[in-house]
Scaffold this active site. Structure first.
Site, short mmCIF file in Angstrom:
data_model
loop_
_atom_site.label_atom_id
_atom_site.label_comp_id
_atom_site.label_asym_id
_atom_site.label_seq_id
_atom_site.Cartn_x
_atom_site.Cartn_y
_atom_site.Cartn_z
N GLU A 34 -31.28 -7.92 -13.59
CA GLU A 34 -31.54 -9.08 -12.74
C GLU A 34 -32.68 -8.66 -11.81
OE1 GLU A 34 -28.62 -10.12 -9.77
OE2 GLU A 34 -29.49 -12.12 -9.51
N ARG A 258 -21.07 3.65 -15.95
CA ARG A 258 -22.34 3.76 -15.25
C ARG A 258 -22.50 5.15 -14.66
NH1 ARG A 258 -21.69 -0.77 -11.69
NH2 ARG A 258 -23.94 -0.73 -11.77
N LYS A 268 -27.66 -1.52 -5.65
CA LYS A 268 -28.86 -2.18 -5.15
C LYS A 268 -28.65 -2.67 -3.73
CE LYS A 268 -30.60 -4.07 -9.51
NZ LYS A 268 -30.83 -5.35 -10.20
#
Length: 552
Positions: A34, A258, A268
């Site tokens: 994104e 992850r 983020k």
RNA sequence: UGCCCGAUAGUAUAAAGGUAGUACGACGGUUUUUGGUACCGUUUGUCUAGGUUCGAAUCCUGGUCGGGCAACCA
């Protein structure tokens, strides 16, 4: 190389599919960020996985921007993401955007409405949350759930036409309000947002949710293996449900754990806070775990790819030690970085038996790791040198292989010297060290027969250039700042940046090439900072050398 | 306390019912004009209790622990 690395679980799946001919031997993956922030080392793992898989099995990888939430996204991020993926060394097949599919997605939603599998709900967000129930209690249907197909079609068209304000209505899939999987309790497909989109402008005021955009985009592109992180596992049944109800291309989702790195944060949201609160200079601050930060710090694409290869791919939560990342960059730079001399914390050394006005030129190779040394450069040598303050001790301990009165060392690529005396200033700090040199110990022509244990670096005082040098340490004091009590920012390391305003560097470093790594002998690997200019050189320390000398 | 995912040296990651291996780290040594590199060596592990089996890290059951799921975020 006959070295065979065992397959990770995703490679096993791909090989099975290839063998069974599931997709006609085709492998198409995608990297779907994104565009709401900069890429970090965790994304690098995903990038290496997706592109690596396609490369290994003769397939391709699309770069797809998951831009379904206009209020968080921006072209600035799109640009940085493309730059970072390219820099890492990967080429995507197609550059695509979920927003390219807004028309198609709308049509797919209409199909579901017509099948009676989606409905417009007028409830507020709070009401919907309550009606969804809890993990232990089933949800309850509301009056809107039984609206007619015709009514839903009309309302959805009106939503698209902009007849309602934000939040007035949503389109939901009619799945199962009693499902033990919360994701299946009539998930939202569309919401109303009168917001400007960085690509589609003001064309749309309804935007699809992740669950009704991602899988459909995969399907539209005929992605074979859609790889995402563990937290999307509960979404997989929904991913499959939409594809099945729609009868579109059956992409399959697979999940891996992850990356977590210790002494930093990887979300983020948190990285954005560090930038906004000025705890770091920007997204590309060399202390940041972002791709751009690592690049500015001096990490190479090869070292990051190597790192991603070494950490492996599995489904269990992990916390990787930064020492592995450091190992990877040292390993790369050791073979490629040219050696140079720089004194970061200088003290003057005078060679009392060397002619005061004499300058001698001494050769030193660029890289001892390579046959032939990759050439070299001439080093001016004189009777006054800068050496590292901690290479001298007034009272040296037993195994100190450096200077102290009576001790001998070799000056790298020059002569062996013997420390005779030293002087102090008023504050009691060592001001100058006096030595004598052994004339027939010249590097490469040593006939002195003297063997010394230590070699130190130096820079000739009259020939020295200066530079600002920035030393970096871990950003946080604790291994897992996100897991500590209170705000993660309380655990920032106050000493993560140390600036040395005036270091002495050898003349050749004035010609340092941006983006190239240099080893400052015995000090570590350094690279030019992006703010460096010819008038004011600025070097960033990428990583220290491994230090095998433990004091005492 | 519903559902889902996971658990192998300090950290990661292999072993697809048959010798628990590899890397990083740590520690020690050899070489070295970088206390770097290279090379050699040492160290430490299958969450737990049962079961199946000639044989279990692997299969089954229970437990424990860790993580995820109830955003008009992705």
């Amino acid at each position: 190389m006959s070295e065979e690395r065992s397959l990770n679980f995703i490679e096993e799946i791909v090989e099975e599919d290839l063998q069974s001919g599931k997709y006609g031997g085709r492998v198409l993956t995608r990297f779907p960020p994104e565009p709401n922030g900069y890429l970090h080392i965790g994304h690098a793992k995903s990038i290496c996985l997706n592109f690596g898989l396609a490369h290994k099995y003769g397939g391709k990888t699309n770069l797809r921007f998951d831009d379904t939430n206009p209020v968080k996204e921006d072209v600035e991020y799109v640009d940085s993401i493309k730059e970072d993926v390219k820099w890492l060394g990967f080429d995507w097949a197609d550059e695509l955007y979920a927003s390219d599919y807004f028309d198609t997605l709308y049509d797919l939603a209409v199909i579901l409405i017509k099948k009676g599998l989606a409905y417009v709900d007028d409830s507020t967000a709070e009401e919907i949350a309550v009606q969804k129930g809890t993990p232990t209690e089933p949800g309850t249907p509301n009056q809107y759930r039984s609206r007619s197909v015709e009514k839903n079609l009309q309302l959805f068209a009106d939503m698209k036409a902009g007849k309602y304000p934000d939040g007035a209505k949503v389109l939901r899939a009619k799945v199962d309000l009693a499902s033990p999987n919360m994701q299946l309790r009539d998930p939202l497909m569309y919401r109303i947002k009168h917001a400007h989109h960085h690509r589609t402008g003001d064309q749309w005021c309804i935007y699809p949710m992740y669950d009704f955009a991602h899988g459909q985009s995969d399907s539209i592109e005929e992605i074979t293996h859609s790889i995402c992180t563990l937290e999307f596992i509960p979404h997989r049944p929904l991913y499959d449900w939409f594809i099945e109800q729609l009868g579109i291309f059956p992409s399959k989702q697979y999940e891996f754990a992850r990356l977590n790195l210790n002494y930093t944060v990887m979300s983020k949201r948190k990285l954005l806070q560090l930038v906004e609160d000025n705890h770091v200079e920007d997204w590309d601050d060399p202390r940041m775990p972002t791709i751009s930060g690592l690049r500015r710090r001096g990490y190479t694409p090869a070292s990051i790819r190597d790192f991603c290869e070494r950490i492996g791919v599995a489904k269990r939560e992990n916390m990787i030690d930064v020492s592995l990342l450091e190992f990877c960059i040292r390993e790369d730079l050791n073979k490629t970085a040219w050696r140079r001399m720089a004194v970061l914390d200088p003290v003057k050394l005078v060679i009392t038996n060397y002619p005061i006005d004499k300058t001698e030129s001494l050769f030193s190779e660029n890289n001892p790791e390579v046959e032939g040394g990759e050439g070299g450069r001439e080093l001016p040598f004189s009777n006054e040198l800068w050496i590292e303050r901690d290479d001298f001790m007034e009272e040296p301990p037993k195994k100190f292989f450096r200077l102290g009165v009576g001790l001998m060392v070799r000056l790298k690529s020059a002569y062996i010297i013997k420390c005779e005396s030293f002087t102090k200033d008023e504050q009691g700090n060592v001001k100058e060290i006096q030595c004598t040199y052994i004339p027939d110990s010249k590097s490469g022509h040593d006939t002195s027969g003297i063997n010394v244990k230590g070699t130190i670096h130096w820079v000739s005082v009259p020939h020295a250039h200066t530079a600002e040098v920035r030393l970096y340490d871990r950003l946080f004091r604790v291994e897992d700042p996100s897991n500590e009590d209170g705000d993660f920012k309380e655990y920032l390391n106050p000493d993560s940046l140390q600036i040395i305003p005036k270091a002495y560097i050898e003349a050749d470093l004035a010609n340092a090439i941006p983006g190239k790594g240099y080893q400052f002998i015995r000090k570590g690997y350094f690279t030019l900072d992006k703010h460096s200019t010819a008038g004011k050189l600025v070097f960033n320390r990428t990583v220290t050398l491994k230090d095998g000398w433990v004091k005492k």
